[in-house]
Design a protein around this motif. Structure first.
Motif, PDB file in Angstrom:
ATOM      1  N   UNK A  80       0.803  -1.168   0.075  1.00 57.76           N
ATOM      2  CA  UNK A  80       0.008   0.058  -0.008  1.00 57.76           C
ATOM      3  C   UNK A  80       0.693   1.131   0.061  1.00 57.76           C
ATOM      4  N   UNK A  81       2.011   1.237   0.763  1.00 63.56           N
ATOM      5  CA  UNK A  81       2.855   2.460   0.711  1.00 63.56           C
ATOM      6  C   UNK A  81       3.494   2.557  -0.589  1.00 63.56           C
ATOM      7  N   UNK A  82       3.859   1.540  -1.383  1.00 58.82           N
ATOM      8  CA  UNK A  82       4.743   1.749  -2.611  1.00 58.82           C
ATOM      9  C   UNK A  82       3.703   2.075  -3.577  1.00 58.82           C
ATOM     10  N   UNK A  83       2.313   1.294  -3.497  1.00 62.76           N
ATOM     11  CA  UNK A  83       1.227   1.514  -4.574  1.00 62.76           C
ATOM     12  C   UNK A  83       0.908   3.205  -4.473  1.00 62.76           C
ATOM     13  N   UNK A  84       0.617   3.899  -3.449  1.00 64.52           N
ATOM     14  CA  UNK A  84       0.542   5.281  -3.276  1.00 64.52           C
ATOM     15  C   UNK A  84       1.560   6.164  -3.615  1.00 64.52           C
ATOM     16  N   UNK A 140     -17.975   3.111  -8.151  1.00 65.06           N
ATOM     17  CA  UNK A 140     -17.376   2.406  -9.410  1.00 65.06           C
ATOM     18  C   UNK A 140     -15.831   1.812  -9.055  1.00 65.06           C
ATOM     19  N   UNK A 141     -15.474   2.266  -7.943  1.00 63.70           N
ATOM     20  CA  UNK A 141     -14.269   1.644  -7.607  1.00 63.70           C
ATOM     21  C   UNK A 141     -14.466   0.230  -6.886  1.00 63.70           C
ATOM     22  N   UNK A 142     -15.635   0.107  -6.127  1.00 64.60           N
ATOM     23  CA  UNK A 142     -15.975  -1.103  -5.758  1.00 64.60           C
ATOM     24  C   UNK A 142     -16.385  -1.994  -6.488  1.00 64.60           C
ATOM     25  N   UNK A 143     -16.986  -1.626  -7.645  1.00 64.55           N
ATOM     26  CA  UNK A 143     -17.724  -2.518  -8.360  1.00 64.55           C
ATOM     27  C   UNK A 143     -16.410  -3.171  -9.557  1.00 64.55           C
ATOM     28  N   UNK A 144     -15.650  -2.379  -9.961  1.00 63.60           N
ATOM     29  CA  UNK A 144     -14.597  -2.859 -10.744  1.00 63.60           C
ATOM     30  C   UNK A 144     -13.762  -3.804  -9.961  1.00 63.60           C
ATOM     31  N   UNK A 145     -13.339  -3.581  -8.630  1.00 64.24           N
ATOM     32  CA  UNK A 145     -12.702  -4.608  -7.688  1.00 64.24           C
ATOM     33  C   UNK A 145     -13.436  -5.797  -7.376  1.00 64.24           C
ATOM     34  N   UNK A 146     -14.896  -5.683  -7.220  1.00 64.06           N
ATOM     35  CA  UNK A 146     -15.606  -6.959  -6.932  1.00 64.06           C
ATOM     36  C   UNK A 146     -15.595  -7.687  -8.394  1.00 64.06           C
ATOM     37  N   UNK A 147     -15.257  -7.317  -9.655  1.00 63.32           N
ATOM     38  CA  UNK A 147     -15.457  -7.987 -10.684  1.00 63.32           C
ATOM     39  C   UNK A 147     -14.186  -9.047 -10.810  1.00 63.32           C
ATOM     40  N   UNK A 148     -13.191  -8.953 -10.060  1.00 62.28           N
ATOM     41  CA  UNK A 148     -12.198  -9.905  -9.856  1.00 62.28           C
ATOM     42  C   UNK A 148     -12.565 -11.292  -9.284  1.00 62.28           C
ATOM     43  N   UNK A 206      -9.242  -0.849 -12.809  1.00 59.41           N
ATOM     44  CA  UNK A 206      -8.207  -1.762 -11.922  1.00 59.41           C
ATOM     45  C   UNK A 206      -6.858  -1.569 -12.109  1.00 59.41           C
ATOM     46  N   UNK A 207      -6.119  -1.757 -11.145  1.00 65.25           N
ATOM     47  CA  UNK A 207      -4.653  -1.625 -11.035  1.00 65.25           C
ATOM     48  C   UNK A 207      -4.159  -2.896 -10.672  1.00 65.25           C
ATOM     49  N   UNK A 208      -3.192  -3.480 -11.622  1.00 61.01           N
ATOM     50  CA  UNK A 208      -2.550  -4.798 -11.321  1.00 61.01           C
ATOM     51  C   UNK A 208      -1.098  -4.673 -10.732  1.00 61.01           C
ATOM     52  N   UNK A 209      -0.604  -5.890  -9.980  1.00 65.33           N
ATOM     53  CA  UNK A 209       0.893  -5.798  -9.486  1.00 65.33           C
ATOM     54  C   UNK A 209       1.613  -6.796 -10.484  1.00 65.33           C
ATOM     55  N   UNK A 210       2.817  -7.006 -10.028  1.00 61.49           N
ATOM     56  CA  UNK A 210       3.755  -7.452 -10.824  1.00 61.49           C
ATOM     57  C   UNK A 210       3.254  -9.190 -10.983  1.00 61.49           C
ATOM     58  N   UNK A 211       2.259  -9.767 -10.287  1.00 57.54           N
ATOM     59  CA  UNK A 211       1.732 -11.038 -10.178  1.00 57.54           C
ATOM     60  C   UNK A 211       0.634 -11.251 -11.306  1.00 57.54           C
ATOM     61  N   UNK A 212       0.184 -10.190 -11.748  1.00 58.66           N
ATOM     62  CA  UNK A 212      -1.025  -9.975 -12.617  1.00 58.66           C
ATOM     63  C   UNK A 212      -2.236 -10.017 -11.886  1.00 58.66           C
ATOM     64  N   UNK A 213      -1.996  -9.732 -10.611  1.00 64.65           N
ATOM     65  CA  UNK A 213      -3.262  -9.591  -9.784  1.00 64.65           C
ATOM     66  C   UNK A 213      -3.839  -8.274  -9.589  1.00 64.65           C
ATOM     67  N   UNK A 214      -5.290  -8.120  -9.695  1.00 70.19           N
ATOM     68  CA  UNK A 214      -5.915  -6.916  -9.207  1.00 70.19           C
ATOM     69  C   UNK A 214      -5.820  -6.511  -7.766  1.00 70.19           C
ATOM     70  N   UNK A 215      -4.943  -5.297  -7.481  1.00 68.79           N
ATOM     71  CA  UNK A 215      -4.885  -4.988  -5.948  1.00 68.79           C
ATOM     72  C   UNK A 215      -5.334  -3.640  -5.589  1.00 68.79           C
ATOM     73  N   UNK A 216      -5.930  -3.104  -6.587  1.00 69.86           N
ATOM     74  CA  UNK A 216      -6.497  -1.598  -6.156  1.00 69.86           C
ATOM     75  C   UNK A 216      -7.262  -1.168  -7.432  1.00 69.86           C
ATOM     76  N   UNK A 217      -7.697   0.015  -7.170  1.00 74.05           N
ATOM     77  CA  UNK A 217      -8.402   0.760  -8.609  1.00 74.05           C
ATOM     78  C   UNK A 217      -8.348   2.207  -8.189  1.00 74.05           C
ATOM     79  N   UNK A 218      -8.266   2.713  -9.724  1.00 73.99           N
ATOM     80  CA  UNK A 218      -8.416   4.343  -9.315  1.00 73.99           C
ATOM     81  C   UNK A 218      -9.785   4.646  -9.907  1.00 73.99           C
ATOM     82  N   UNK A 219     -10.262   6.045  -9.790  1.00 67.65           N
ATOM     83  CA  UNK A 219     -11.328   6.534 -10.384  1.00 67.65           C
ATOM     84  C   UNK A 219     -11.389   8.170 -10.504  1.00 67.65           C
TER      85      UNK A 219
END
Length: 264
Positions: A80-84, A140-148, A206-219
């Motif tokens: 979360x620190x790196x993400x921000x 919108x943030x929630x719906x895009x992250x729920x989509x995973x 959505x935002x993805x990390x190095x593993x290809x996993x959705x970890x966050x989102x922007x709106x």
């Protein structure tokens, strides 16, 4: 012991801190001697920590060490620190580009938690702040992250909460929400059409990390006049492009498959 502290929690932390500096681990007898606590007390606390993954027991030496749960929690905190840090300059660019307020958020259970926010000067007042939690189902943030998650997982999550109407546009029917989330999966972005706050529309990606996993989102969030429905596709592409840049900064490799098996 500090005033107003809970004794059992204090003792649990004493055990954790003792194990943290002993790479080879400690036995119950060694912990008892080191902390001046009864073996029965230490055993009881260790069993609780063991059941939750915070400590692990070596079956050969009968020594206890810190468990992988601490690694998971530490990773989330550091991510979360790196993400921000990595996202912030791109969020500023997006604010300037679209004249809208921009949020960065993570999903915690069925809630969205804002971890960064940049407002456009003279923007409409939004009821959001860093650290604030809002329901995922009407953002919108929630719906895009729920989509995973799969439909079954989303339905199970929604069954545990009350779908309250914040505006006349809030979707409170589970099947309609599932249809909305299926649409989000297909097009790659989500829209909040005045579902949390009247007069305000949002678009999230959505935002993805190095593993290809959705970890966050922007709106982006703005009045209907700034984000009219007929410009959703155009504005969404800018949000998606920004999300992709942030993902790349976090180690996401172009061409990796996301959770749906599609390229980002």
């Amino acid at each position: 012991m500090a005033q107003n502290s809970v004794q059992s929690i204090e003792r649990a932390f004493e055990i954790i801190e003792a194990l943290a500096v002993e790479p080879k681990g400690l036995s119950i007898s060694e912990l008892s001697q080191k902390l001046s606590l009864h073996k029965a007390t230490i055993h009881r606390i260790l069993q609780t920590l063991l059941s939750r993954g915070y400590v692990q027991k070596d079956p050969q030496t009968l020594r206890y060490k810190l468990g992988v749960k601490f690694v998971e929690i530490s990773s989330l905190y550091l991510n979360n620190i790196e993400l921000k840090t990595e996202a912030h300059p791109f969020l500023r660019e997006l604010v300037a580009m679209l004249n809208a307020t921009v949020h960065l958020a993570i999903l915690d259970g069925s809630d969205v938690v804002y971890i960064d926010k940049i407002e456009q000067v003279n923007s409409i007042r939004l009821y959001s702040s860093i650290g604030k939690r809002v329901p995922a189902y009407c953002t919108a943030l929630g719906k895009v992250m729920l989509s995973k998650f799969s439909d079954e997982e989303v339905e199970k999550m929604l069954s545990k909460i009350s779908l309250q109407p914040y505006t006349q546009n809030t979707i409170t029917n589970v099947e309609k929400l599932l249809d909305e989330i299926r649409t989000v999966r297909n097009r790659g972005f989500a829209v909040d059409n005045e579902e949390l706050q009247e007069g305000v529309r949002c678009i999230a990606a959505p935002i993805y990390d190095y593993r290809g996993q959705m970890i966050a989102a922007i709106s982006i969030s703005a009045p209907v006049s700034v984000l009219p429905p007929h410009k959703d596709e155009e504005n969404a592409q800018k949000v998606l492009e920004t999300a992709k840049k942030i993902s790349h900064r976090l180690g996401y490799v172009e061409g990796k498959k996301d959770y749906q098996g599609k390229e980002m």
